[in-house]
Design a protein around this motif. Sequence first.
Motif, PDB file in Angstrom:
ATOM      1  N   THR A 128       0.882  -1.630   0.025  1.00 15.29           N
ATOM      2  CA  THR A 128       0.368  -0.060  -0.115  1.00 15.29           C
ATOM      3  C   THR A 128       0.799   1.070   0.001  1.00 15.29           C
ATOM      4  O   THR A 128       2.224   1.493   0.173  1.00 15.29           O
ATOM      5  CB  THR A 128      -0.707   0.222   1.173  1.00 15.29           C
ATOM      6  N   ALA A 129       0.529   2.394  -0.064  1.00 15.90           N
ATOM      7  CA  ALA A 129       0.926   3.531  -0.165  1.00 15.90           C
ATOM      8  C   ALA A 129       0.612   4.428   0.923  1.00 15.90           C
ATOM      9  O   ALA A 129      -1.199   4.587   1.270  1.00 15.90           O
ATOM     10  CB  ALA A 129       0.432   4.194  -1.308  1.00 15.90           C
ATOM     11  N   THR A 130       1.271   4.967   1.814  1.00 14.21           N
ATOM     12  CA  THR A 130       0.081   5.407   3.253  1.00 14.21           C
ATOM     13  C   THR A 130       0.000   7.158   2.725  1.00 14.21           C
ATOM     14  O   THR A 130       0.065   7.121   4.442  1.00 14.21           O
ATOM     15  CB  THR A 130       0.625   4.917   4.690  1.00 14.21           C
ATOM     16  N   ALA A 436       8.872  14.292   6.184  1.00 15.38           N
ATOM     17  CA  ALA A 436       8.475  14.940   5.964  1.00 15.38           C
ATOM     18  C   ALA A 436       6.985  14.680   4.801  1.00 15.38           C
ATOM     19  O   ALA A 436       5.872  15.397   4.440  1.00 15.38           O
ATOM     20  CB  ALA A 436       9.023  16.013   4.738  1.00 15.38           C
ATOM     21  N   GLU A 437       7.467  12.963   4.366  1.00 18.45           N
ATOM     22  CA  GLU A 437       6.289  12.925   3.215  1.00 18.45           C
ATOM     23  C   GLU A 437       4.993  13.036   3.906  1.00 18.45           C
ATOM     24  O   GLU A 437       3.809  12.709   3.032  1.00 18.45           O
ATOM     25  CB  GLU A 437       7.125  11.580   2.571  1.00 18.45           C
ATOM     26  N   ASP A 438       5.323  12.078   5.312  1.00 23.78           N
ATOM     27  CA  ASP A 438       3.995  12.226   5.737  1.00 23.78           C
ATOM     28  C   ASP A 438       2.765  13.174   5.900  1.00 23.78           C
ATOM     29  O   ASP A 438       1.516  13.475   5.561  1.00 23.78           O
ATOM     30  CB  ASP A 438       4.154  12.112   7.328  1.00 23.78           C
ATOM     31  N   HIS A 439       4.032  14.305   6.136  1.00 23.99           N
ATOM     32  CA  HIS A 439       3.020  15.592   6.867  1.00 23.99           C
ATOM     33  C   HIS A 439       3.552  16.484   5.437  1.00 23.99           C
ATOM     34  O   HIS A 439       2.685  17.774   5.011  1.00 23.99           O
ATOM     35  CB  HIS A 439       4.518  16.373   7.472  1.00 23.99           C
ATOM     36  N   GLY A 440       3.335  15.877   4.121  1.00 18.83           N
ATOM     37  CA  GLY A 440       3.352  16.543   2.881  1.00 18.83           C
ATOM     38  C   GLY A 440       4.026  17.636   1.984  1.00 18.83           C
ATOM     39  O   GLY A 440       3.702  18.626   1.564  1.00 18.83           O
ATOM     40  N   ARG A 441       4.993  17.704   3.092  1.00 17.80           N
ATOM     41  CA  ARG A 441       6.097  18.788   2.593  1.00 17.80           C
ATOM     42  C   ARG A 441       7.211  17.761   1.866  1.00 17.80           C
ATOM     43  O   ARG A 441       7.782  16.005   2.015  1.00 17.80           O
ATOM     44  CB  ARG A 441       6.822  18.559   3.924  1.00 17.80           C
ATOM     45  N   PRO A 442       7.608  18.664   0.899  1.00 20.82           N
ATOM     46  CA  PRO A 442       9.146  17.910   0.044  1.00 20.82           C
ATOM     47  C   PRO A 442       9.567  17.520   0.755  1.00 20.82           C
ATOM     48  O   PRO A 442      10.250  18.572   1.833  1.00 20.82           O
ATOM     49  CB  PRO A 442       9.056  18.701  -0.767  1.00 20.82           C
TER      50      PRO A 442
END
Length: 463
Positions: A128-130, A436-442
């Motif tokens: 999956t993708a989370t 960072a990716e979990d929080h939508g940041r690059p």
Amino acid sequence: MRPFWLDQALKDHPEAPCAPLQQQTRADVCIVGGGYTGLWTAIMLKEQNPQLDVVVIEADICGAGASGRNGGCALSWSAKYFTLERLFGREEAVRLVQASEASIYAIGDFCQRYGVDAEYRLDGTLYTATNRAQVGSTDAVIAALERNGINAFVRCPLPELQRMAGSTRHIEGWFSPAAASVQPGKLVRGLRRVALGLGVRLYEGTPMTALEQGKPAVVSTPSGRITADRVVLAINAWMARAFPQFERTVAIVSSDMIITEPRPDLLQRIGLTSGVTVLDSRIFVHYYHNTPDGRIMLGKGGNTFAYGGRILPVFDQPSPYRPLLRKTLAEFFPEFADVGIAASWNGPSDRSVTGLPFFGRLGQGDNVFYGFGYSGSGVGPCHMGGQILSSLVLGQDNAWTRSPLVKGPLGHFPPEPIRYVGSLLVRNAIRRKERAEDHGRPPRRLDVHLSKYAAAAGKADKG
């Protein structure tokens, strides 16, 4: 105190350990290590040649190592297809993916044939993708499997995915039926019982203290010696310390797990009612599955790295990452936020440069064999390891003995302290990148660059 799975297995089947070796003895084959690899090898040897005198020695009790404390995810090598093709070519890559799936089914057939209650559930797996950064990360390998006619995965519609996985954290997923979950401790103890029933001689509490190569070879223990025509070394993470020539072939890294108290009512509520194994698309993955008695086991790989291939005391203790795993559990399953944690544990996995195990002959001789480097995903592949090692011992000419898997290590890590410092740099970069990716940041470019060193060998530590 034993890890949860092994402790549970011993309570269900309170068997006294076999006595340590206290004398000199002769055998056709001596296997060092009483985990999955050693026991599968012993069983396959006796099934093919019941007259063969096979001795297994184990430093502790069977299952005390990784075999009794892994995540219980029996997975194929489908997700490793690109690594397999790069290393071995298309034809062998296809064969190995198919063989790895066959091993999943063979473990179930074995349990049924011998009456082993390993809580084997052939309920498949979800990749999956989370978070948004993970979306599409599985597409390329699925397309490659499809091109080669070996794809077992189907894309799950989002409602079905979240229902099967029991969590709305998953935003994309692929399902394959060619995977199972097991109770690892019960599986290894079942293998032990079958091996004894087939006539394998087992000595527990019997570490190898020395190996004299020759024809025959001699394995020394604290109170005895075994003279054997052939020897199999099946000690996995311990190989790096026992044989200095292998010290740089693997990195010893922990996989850490927690398991909840039983709450079958909550599992029913969230829909996690099958034995499906679930893995996200991180480099050091989160993995989980439920248990027949209503628990959730959740783990994460890539945490504690050992300097110089040492087996650290922490590997035999409750996980120091329990608070982090507890937080992750609540994020996946808010309904389980207040459910008690029955146990936490961790253990050493032998991560190879390629993420694949390797096999071969020790030194210049042709009668001492080894296999290790399962890289935290050995439940299914250890069955393949048993096929490889038993074929080598019997001198067979088959697809296993001709496989490039038997040519020894396919890469080496840098020497210490570079390996250790580099491992920590890469691990911490991966953590920052995925946070960072979990929080939508690059993520930072440097973190992305460093993370590629781990990503090149594929996902880590899940079974």
